[in-house]
Design a protein around this motif. Sequence first.
Motif, PDB file in Angstrom:
ATOM      1  N   ARG A 136      -5.830   0.398   1.581  1.00 28.48           N
ATOM      2  CA  ARG A 136      -5.034   1.421   0.645  1.00 28.48           C
ATOM      3  C   ARG A 136      -4.296   0.750  -0.681  1.00 28.48           C
ATOM      4  N   LYS A 137      -4.167  -0.639  -0.512  1.00 31.39           N
ATOM      5  CA  LYS A 137      -3.418  -1.186  -2.123  1.00 31.39           C
ATOM      6  C   LYS A 137      -4.732  -1.184  -2.973  1.00 31.39           C
ATOM      7  N   ASP A 158       0.906  -1.283   0.087  1.00 33.70           N
ATOM      8  CA  ASP A 158       0.200  -0.080  -0.126  1.00 33.70           C
ATOM      9  C   ASP A 158       0.266   1.575   0.005  1.00 33.70           C
ATOM     10  N   GLU A 203      -4.559  -1.223   5.663  1.00 31.99           N
ATOM     11  CA  GLU A 203      -4.054  -1.312   4.544  1.00 31.99           C
ATOM     12  C   GLU A 203      -4.205  -2.487   2.934  1.00 31.99           C
TER      13      GLU A 203
END
Length: 324
Positions: free
Chosen positions: A137-138, A88, A134
Motif C-alpha cells: 500500500r505504501k 501507508d 501495508e
Amino acid sequence: MMQAFEWEKPVVDLEERIRELKQYCAQAQMDFSEEIESLERKASALRREIYENLTPFQRVLMARHPKRPTTLDYIGLLFDDFVELHGDRTYRDDGAIVGGIALFEGQPVTVIGPQKGRDTKENIARNFGLPHPEGYRKALRLMKQAEKFGRPIITLIDVVGAYPGIEAEERGQGLMIAQCVEEMSFLRTPILSVITGEGGSGGALALGVADRILMLENAWYSVISPEMCATILWRDSSRAAEAAELLRLTPMDLLKFGIIDDVITEPLGGAHRDHEFTSRQIRSFIKRYLAVIRRMDVNQLVEERLARFRRIGRFHDKSSQSLL
C-alpha cells in the motif's frame, strides 16, 4: 573470508594456495613469480568455467548470497539525495519495503524496493524482506504520487514473496497485490524495474508491472520458488534443483520468452564480490532504457505496457490443431 558455495571450492582452494605462496615468497625473499602467474592463469580459467556454466538452482543460490547488495545498498550507489518516505496512511509503515524520492543522473525519480536485513536484528525489523499488505500500500501510494508529479518510477526487486502469515491475509494481502498489478498497469508515467536478486511470485509482480524489465544475470524470476514448487509437485523440497530446471526462471530463459528486456552482466563470481561494479552496470542500463521510455507519449506507454503483459503465457494447443 567471504562465504563460498560448494561449487566454488576448487577455485577458492586455488586462490588460497596462491595467497600462501605469495606470503611465503615475501617472507623467504624468494622469486616464484612464474609459478604464481601460472597458478593465477589457472585460477582465472577455472573461475570463468565455473561461473559461465552455473545451473539454474546455482543461480538461485547466488541470488540469495548474504553479501549480495540490497535495495538500500543500490539506492546509495545509484541515486543522489534520496529522501525515504514512510507509511501507508492506513495502518503502519512496513520496513520490508523502502521507497522515496531521489535524483538519477540529475533527474527526479521515485525509487521503491523490498529490503532484506544483513543480520538477525535487521532481518526481524525488516520481516526478512517479506512485505505485508501495508508495504505494498505504501509502494502504491508513492507510485501514484510519482504519477501526479510526472516522475519516472524505478523499482528494484529482490523478494522471495509476500509475507504469507495469517495477519497479512487478514489485512488483505492478495487484494493489495492485485490492486498494485491493476493500478501499475495504467499509471501514466514511465516505469522501469530491475530484478536484482530474487523475484518470487506475486510479491515481485506487485512491483514489476513495468514498461521495461531488466535483470541481473544471477537473479531469478518465477511464479514460485524452487523449494515450494518441489514441495507441491513431489512433496520433497530436496528436489528444488530439479524444479528450478523446469521453472525456466533464469534471465536467459526469460529474455527468450520476452518476459524481460535485457540481462545485466555481473562481475565474475557474482554481485556480492563487487558492489560498485554491479551498480555501474545497472546505472548504464537504467540510463539507456529510461531515456527510451521517457521520450514516449504517455498514451502509447500505457498501451504498450498492457500489450506486453497480455503476450505473456503463449501456449501451443495440439488438440485444437488436430480438429482443423
